[in-house]
Design a protein around this motif. Sequence first.
Motif, short mmCIF file in Angstrom:
data_model
loop_
_atom_site.label_atom_id
_atom_site.label_comp_id
_atom_site.label_asym_id
_atom_site.label_seq_id
_atom_site.Cartn_x
_atom_site.Cartn_y
_atom_site.Cartn_z
N GLU A 282 7.28 9.56 7.63
CA GLU A 282 6.08 8.94 7.27
C GLU A 282 5.31 10.14 6.96
N LYS A 283 4.75 10.32 5.57
CA LYS A 283 4.24 11.35 5.02
C LYS A 283 3.33 10.83 4.00
N GLU A 284 2.07 11.25 3.96
CA GLU A 284 1.24 10.96 2.87
C GLU A 284 1.81 10.91 1.54
N THR A 285 2.29 12.05 1.06
CA THR A 285 2.84 12.52 -0.06
C THR A 285 4.02 11.58 -0.51
N ILE A 286 4.70 10.79 0.34
CA ILE A 286 6.15 10.23 -0.05
C ILE A 286 5.84 8.46 -0.19
N LYS A 287 4.44 8.33 0.56
CA LYS A 287 4.43 6.88 1.00
C LYS A 287 4.31 6.07 -0.52
N THR A 288 3.87 6.66 -1.37
CA THR A 288 3.47 5.72 -2.67
C THR A 288 4.54 5.97 -3.59
N LEU A 289 5.72 6.67 -3.32
CA LEU A 289 6.92 6.83 -4.28
C LEU A 289 7.47 5.25 -4.70
N ASP A 290 7.73 4.90 -5.77
CA ASP A 290 8.25 3.76 -6.38
C ASP A 290 9.62 3.67 -5.96
N LEU B 247 0.85 -1.27 -0.07
CA LEU B 247 -0.22 -0.04 0.00
C LEU B 247 1.02 1.25 0.10
N GLY B 248 2.32 1.11 0.72
CA GLY B 248 3.09 2.27 0.65
C GLY B 248 4.05 1.96 1.41
N ALA B 249 5.16 2.89 1.64
CA ALA B 249 6.09 2.73 2.59
C ALA B 249 6.73 4.00 2.84
N ASP B 250 7.05 4.22 4.31
CA ASP B 250 7.83 5.39 4.70
C ASP B 250 9.28 5.44 4.16
N LEU B 251 9.76 6.65 3.90
CA LEU B 251 10.96 7.03 3.24
C LEU B 251 11.93 6.67 4.54
N VAL B 252 13.03 5.95 4.14
CA VAL B 252 13.91 5.54 5.41
C VAL B 252 15.34 5.68 4.81
N PHE B 253 16.20 6.34 5.83
CA PHE B 253 17.42 6.32 5.45
C PHE B 253 18.38 5.71 6.71
#
Lengths: 351, 409
Positions: free
Chosen positions: B187-195, B87-93
Motif C-alpha cells: 500500500e503506497k501512494e506512488t503505486i496506487k494509481t498504476l494501471d 481511485l486506486g489499488a494496492d499492488l498485490v501478489f
Amino acid sequence: MEMTKARFTQTDLAKYPFLKETAMLVKQLDLKIEELTNPDIAAILNRAEERVREAIMSLSVGEKREADVEIPSFPVALLLVINTKNSFIKKRYALAEAKQAFVDMQTESSEKILLIARDFDWNIELTRFSTMPLEFAISFTDYLRNTTHLRDKKWKLVNRLLVNGKVYLNKQDVARLLQEEVQRRIEKRLEVTELPVLPEKIAEITKRLLELAKEKIGQEEMEGLPKVVTQSAFPPCILALYEAASKGRHLSHVGRFTLTSFLVNIGMPPEKVAELFKSFSDYNERLTRYQIEHIAGERGSRTRYTPPRCVTLQTHGVCVNPDVLCRRVSHPLSYYKRKQKQLSSNLPKSN
Amino acid sequence: MASRDFVYKKFSEFYSSPSTVIPKISMIGQREIGFLLFKEHVMLRHKSFESTSSLKRFLGETVPSDVYHSCAYYENPEAEMNKKIWLGADLVFDIDADHIPTPCNKIHDEWTCNKCGFGGKGVTPDACPICGGQKFETKTWACELCLKTAKEETAKLLNILEQDFGFSLQELHVFFSGHRGYHVQIEKETIKTLDAMARKEIVDYVSGLGLAILEDETKDNTRRQRHKISFSLHDFGWHKRLKLGLQNFVMNATKDDLNNAGVKVNYKVFSENREILLKRCIEENRWSSVRGIGITTWKKLAKHVKDLESAKIDTVVTTDIHRLIRMNGTLHGKTGLLKVGFPANRLENFDPLKEAVAFKEGTAKISVSEAPEFRLGDDTLGPYKNQTVELPTAAAVLLICKGRAEVVQ
C-alpha cells in the motif's frame, strides 16, 4: 540528491511552451481573445496557425520565432485546435509538439532535462557521481507510466536496469519518455470543450485548418470509410499500381508505399495486402508483413500512414492517366470516397 | 449436513468471540467488501463498512465461510461496478501452490470428472482421460512440501521487490493465505494509481518474461534486419540475477542438474573446468572459453536459471485492479485456518500450520474417509482411512472442510 541551479531561460520557454512556467508567463501577458485579431499581435496569431498547419501537414511545428511571439503562439494554437473540435487535428497537434520537444531535448544539458522532467513531477536524479553506467535515474513508476504502450521490447521493464526502485536511463531515453508526457499534457489541455465566443477571423482560420486536415488524410477518413473495398472506385494511379503488383511487375518505393497505405486506409486487412505482393521476385513475407503493419499503424510510431497527396504523386511519377474526377480532388482517398458514392447512388459517372 | 452445521457453529463462535480481533485494514471505508455465505453458498458483494469493528459485528451475525476485500479504493464502494469510481489499488501478489509445480506432485490431491465420474490422484488434468470432460470435483490438500514451495517462491518475490523495486521490508505486507499460499500486498501512494498495463510490466519483471538477452535474435527496426543477440551480462537488475544464478549453478550442479537444465554437456569437462567457467565465462563474459561449452549451452543454462530465479506468481491477481482478496484475520472456508500477516523478515521461520490455527480449544469426534499424515500446531496426526477418531477442533474442522471427514454425533 544533487541540487541543480539551472533555471529556464526565455529561450527555453519558447522552445518548450508546454511547461508550467510558460503558462504562468502567458497569464501575465494578459492576452485577451478579442485582441487576437489586433494587427499588433497578428504575428502571434499567424505563428499559431502555422504551428497547427505544420502539425497537420508534416507532424512538425514549423520554424521558431522570437520568444515574444513564440511563447504566446502556443496557447493560441491550442485555442485554434480546440475550436476545430476535430480529434484527428487534436491528436496530430499534440504529437507534433511532443516530437519537436523530443528532438530539441536531445541536445539539452542534463541539468535542463532534469528541470523539464521535474516540471512533470518526475522523481528523477542524476547519477553522475555514482558507479552507474547511465546518467539518469528515475522512479520505476514514472518509467512505467510512460512506456507501457511503447511496443519495442527494449522498453519492457524486464530489459532495463532496475535497482532499488530506480530505472537507469541515458539522455535519449529520458527525452523519449518525456515526449510521451508532453503529448499527454497537451492532449489533456485540448480536452476542453467550452470556448468563449471567438472573433470571426478565428472561425475563418478554423475552417482553413479543417480543410487542410481533410486534404491531408482524405475526406473519407474524417467521415468514416465504408468497409467494403470497391476496386472499381480506385483512382487511376492506384489502379495502375494495383495491376502492376498483381502481375508481379516492379514497383518503386513510393509506388509500394502509396498502394499499401491506400489499401490499408480503405479497410483492406494487412494479410490481404501482403498477398498482393507475393508474386514479387524480391518478396520476403516477414519484411512485407512488417512494412504493411507499420504503415497500418499497428507497429512502431502507431501512426497510420496515409497515401501521399496528388501533387506528391505527380512529382514521383506515380500519377498516371488522370481523369475528370481527378481534377476535382487533391488526394487519392478523396477520389475513392467520391467515386464510391457515385457508384452506390447510381449517378452518372463523371468520366 | 451435521458436519457443515458443526463447521458453521465453530466459525460463528470464532467471529462472535470478544477475543477475536480483525486487524485494522487501511481505508476500509473506501473498499468493497465481499462474503461467501455458508448456507446459501452464494457470493454477497458490494458491501462497505466504516470500521473493522462494525465489520466484525456483521461477521458474527452473518457468519460467512470466506471474507474478501477489494485491493481497490472506490469513491462509492457499494455501487455497481461501473459506478464505483476507481481511485486506486494496492499492488498485490498471490503465490499459490496450486499454480506451482511442487516436489510432492500434488499426489495428495484427488479429482473426479463431473461428467463421467472417473477420477484419480495428483494434478488435475486439463481434460478427463476417459470422456474428455473439463470440469472436475477436486479434493485438495496442503502438504508441508506444497507450503514449503510456496514459501520459497514468496522469498524470491520479496527479494525482487526489495532489491530491484526498492520497497522496504516494512512496506511489504506478507500474509499466509489460510490454504496453500502467500499474499504480498503493498500500500503506497506512488503505486496506487498504476494501471493494469503497468502492473503487467511488474508481473513480467518478477516472472522474467520477455528478457531480450535470452532470445536468439532480435529485430532491429531501424535497419530492418535481424541480428543475433550478443550474450553479455552486466551487474544490474535481471542480468545480475542471471549472473549470480549461473555462478551458483556452475559451482553446485550435478550431472542430474545439467540434464534437468536440458543441456548436452560432458559432465567431466564441466566439473573439471568449474574455475574457468566461473571466472572467464561468467565474470569476464568470455563465453567460449571452455571447449564443448559454447554460447548455445550458456543461453540454455541462463534460461534454466531464469526459471529458478523468477517468482511463480498468479499473474491474473496482480494485473486485476479491481481484485477481491481474502481479508486478513478471517477464516478460510476450505481449511478453517486463518489468513495471517507477519513481518517480511520472519518468512523463513514462519510456520503456517501453527500460526494460522484459529480453533485452539476442545476436540471433536469425526469419521475420516481418508487423510494423509499431517501436522497441525504441535500435533502430528494420521494417516487415517475409514476410521472414527477424536481430534483437536482445528484438525477436525480442517478434515471436514477438506471433504475428508464427517462429524460423529
